[in-house]
Design an enzyme around this catalytic site. Structure first.
Site, PDB file in Angstrom:
ATOM      1  N   GLU A  74      15.821  78.833   0.094  1.00 36.11           N
ATOM      2  CA  GLU A  74      14.867  77.718   0.172  1.00 36.11           C
ATOM      3  C   GLU A  74      13.634  78.057   1.322  1.00 36.11           C
ATOM      4  OE1 GLU A  74      16.505  75.757   4.423  1.00 36.11           O
ATOM      5  OE2 GLU A  74      18.149  75.929   3.087  1.00 36.11           O
ATOM      6  N   CYS A 106      21.429  75.607   1.897  1.00 34.77           N
ATOM      7  CA  CYS A 106      22.507  76.981   2.155  1.00 34.77           C
ATOM      8  C   CYS A 106      23.533  77.213   1.333  1.00 34.77           C
ATOM      9  CB  CYS A 106      23.180  76.614   3.606  1.00 34.77           C
ATOM     10  SG  CYS A 106      21.660  76.713   4.736  1.00 34.77           S
ATOM     11  N   HIS A 242      30.465  79.598   5.147  1.00 36.47           N
ATOM     12  CA  HIS A 242      29.117  79.408   5.645  1.00 36.47           C
ATOM     13  C   HIS A 242      28.864  79.434   7.192  1.00 36.47           C
ATOM     14  CE1 HIS A 242      24.818  78.245   5.942  1.00 36.47           C
ATOM     15  NE2 HIS A 242      25.185  76.939   6.380  1.00 36.47           N
TER      16      HIS A 242
END
Length: 412
Positions: A74, A106, A242
Site C-alpha cells: 500500500e 495489510c 498480523h
C-alpha cells in the site's frame, strides 16, 4: 522466506519520551524499536534486498522457473506502473514472467501468497515457482520550519515501521507447508483505516480494533467449517498474527481463548507466552510493516519456536477496510534450520541506531521523495552517522528519480 527491514532503527521508548507520550500506556504496545526508512530506501529497495538472498540459492534454471511475481503493497508510488517491474528488473528474473502489483491494505501479503499457492496448485505450468514480495513503509514528514511536537501522530509514530518479506512458493515447500484448503476468509466494508491521500493515513483506531477482533473470530469460525476438527486452543503449536503492535495481538488472543477455550486468565497468559510471543519477536523490533507484517510474524515464530517435532502454525491476517483470513501450515525442524540460516535476527541487530536529533532532521527532509516526485537526487550521506555500505553483501538503494523513473544503485 526472507525479510529485509532497513539499515536504521530507533528506540521507541526514547521516541515516546521525546514526544511526551504517556509511557505507562505505551508499555501496552509491546514495542521495543522500529525501522526508520531513509530517503534512499523505498518499497523496491526493501523488496529486492529481501528477495536477493533467496534467489542467490537457486540455480539458473530454478530462477527461470519463476513465472509469477506479485508485489504486495500500500506504499506504491505510481497509479499505473506496477512496482513488480522494478523488482523484476533488479532481481534479474526471466522475461517470461507475470508481473503484478496487489493492494489490499495489510492483507495484501497474504492475498499475494494465496494467489501464488493457487497458481502452483493449479498445475497449469508443472515445476513453476512464484515469488511474492510484500513491502511497505511509513514515512512521517514535517515541513521545513515545522515542529514535530505539534503533529498529532500519537501512538502511530512509535508503532509504524518499514520493511519487506519475500516468499518463494513452489510445489516442494521446505520451510512452511501450507495446509491446502484450510482457509477461512471474512470481509466487509468498514471505514476503520484508510489512505485517502498517498502520504497520509486516516481512520478510527477504536473501530479498527473492533474490526480486527470481529474478523479474527469469524475468519476462524469459517476455517472450522472447512476443517471441522480444528480447535483454537489445541490444534496449533503456534499462532502468528498480523501485528499492528504487540498489545493488539495479545488482546485478540485473549478474546479468542475466552470464546473458544474457556481457560482461566492465568492459563491464557501462559498460552500467549508459549504459542504467540515467538511471533512478536521480530515485529517488536521493526514495527508495523502492513502487508508484510503477517509474514514477519510467521518468520519470528519459525525462528524462535521449538520444532523438534513438526508443528502446525495458525495464521491470521487482517487488512483494513476490510479483508481477513485464517489459514495454517506445518513447519519441521529442517525447515526451521533452513530459515535460521538466513540470519534475520542478526541482520536486525546490524541496523544502525538513529539519534533523536538525526531522526527529527529526517522528518524535515522526508518530503524529497514521496508519491508523485518527478525529479530528485538522493544523498547517501544525508545522515552522517549512517552509511549504506558494509553489510557483507550488496544492497540496493534509490539513487535518483528522473522524470518519474526511479534509478537504483547496488552498494557493497
Amino acid at each position: 522466506m526472507n525479510a529485509f527491514c532497513g539499515i536504521a532503527r530507533l528506540d521507541v521508548l526514547q521516541l515516546a519520551t521525546h514526544r511526551g507520550l504517556d509511557t505507562s500506556r505505551f508499555a501496552n504496545l509491546l514495542m521495543e524499536e522500529k525501522t526508520v526508512p531513509l530517503p534512499y530506501e523505498d518499497p523496491v529497495t526493501y523488496g529486492v534486498n529481501a528477495a536477493r538472498p533467496i534467489l542467490d540459492q537457486l540455480t539458473a534454471a530454478e530462477r527461470d522457473s519463476i513465472e509469477l511475481l506479485v508485489a504486495c503493497t500500500e506504499s506504491s508510488f505510481d497509479f499505473g506502473k506496477a512496482m513488480s517491474t522494478y523488482l523484476h528488473q533488479h532481481l534479474g528474473l526471466s522475461r517470461n514472467c507475470r508481473l503484478i502489483e496487489l493492494k489490499s491494505a495489510c492483507y495484501s501479503g497474504v492475498a499475494g501468497l494465496q494467489m501464488a499457492v493457487n497458481f502452483i496448485l493449479s498445475g497449469v505450468s508443472p515445476g513453476a515457482k512464484a515469488l511474492v514480495v510484500a513491502s511497505d513503509l511509513s514515512r512521517f514528514s514535517i515541513a521545513e520550519g515545522g515542529d514535530a511536537s505539534t503533529e498529532d501522530w500519537s501512538f502511530a509514530e512509535p508503532s509504524s515501521g518499514a520493511g519487506a518479506v519475500a516468499m518463494l512458493v513452489s510445489d516442494t515447500p521446505r520451510v512452511f507447508r501450507v495446509d491446502v484448503g484450510a482457509n477461512g476468509y471474512y470481509g466487509y466494508e468498514v471505514m476503520d483505516t484508510c489512505r485517502p491521500v498517498a502520504d497520509s493515513e486516516a481512520g478510527d483506531a477504536d473501530l479498527s480494533l473492533l474490526s480486527y477482533l470481529d474478523c479474527c473470530e469469524n475468519a476462524f469460525r469459517e476455517y472450522t467449517r472447512r476443517v471441522p476438527a480444528a480447535n483454537y486452543a489445541e490444534s496449533f503449536g503456534y499462532l502468528a498474527f498480523h501485528t499492528p503492535f504487540g498489545g493488539m495481538v495479545k488482546g485478540a488472543h485473549r478474546t479468542m481463548m475466552r470464546k473458544f477455550s474457556g481457560k482461566s486468565r492465568g492459563d491464557i497468559e501462559a498460552d500467549f507466552q508459549r504459542r504467540v510471543a515467538p511471533g512478536l519477536s521480530y515485529c517488536q523490533r521493526v514495527g508495523n510493516i502492513m502487508g508484510a507484517t503477517m509474514a514477519l510474524s510467521l518468520l519470528g515464530t519459525i525462528d524462535h519456536g521449538d520444532f523438534a517435532t513438526a508443528q502446525r502454525i495458525g495464521c491470521f491476517s487482517y487488512g483494513s477496510g476490510c479483508s481477513s483470513e485464517f489459514f495454517s501450515g506445518v513447519v519441521t525442524q529442517e525447515g526451521q534450520q533452513r530459515q535460521r540460516a538466513l540470519g534475520l535476527g542478526e541482520a536486525l541487530g546490524r541496523r544502525q541506531q538513529l539519534s533523536m536529533p538525526d531522526y527529527d532532521a529526517l522528518l524535515k527532509g522526508n518530503g524529497l521523495v514521496r508519491f508523485g516526485t518527478r525529479n530528485a537526487e538522493l544523498d547517501f550521506g544525508v545522515v552522517s552517522s549512517i552509511r549504506p555500505g558494509g553489510w557483507g553483501r550488496p544492497l540496493l538503494f534509490l539513487s535518483a528519480i528522473r522524470d518519474f523513473h526511479r534509478d537504483y544503485q547496488w552498494i557493497s
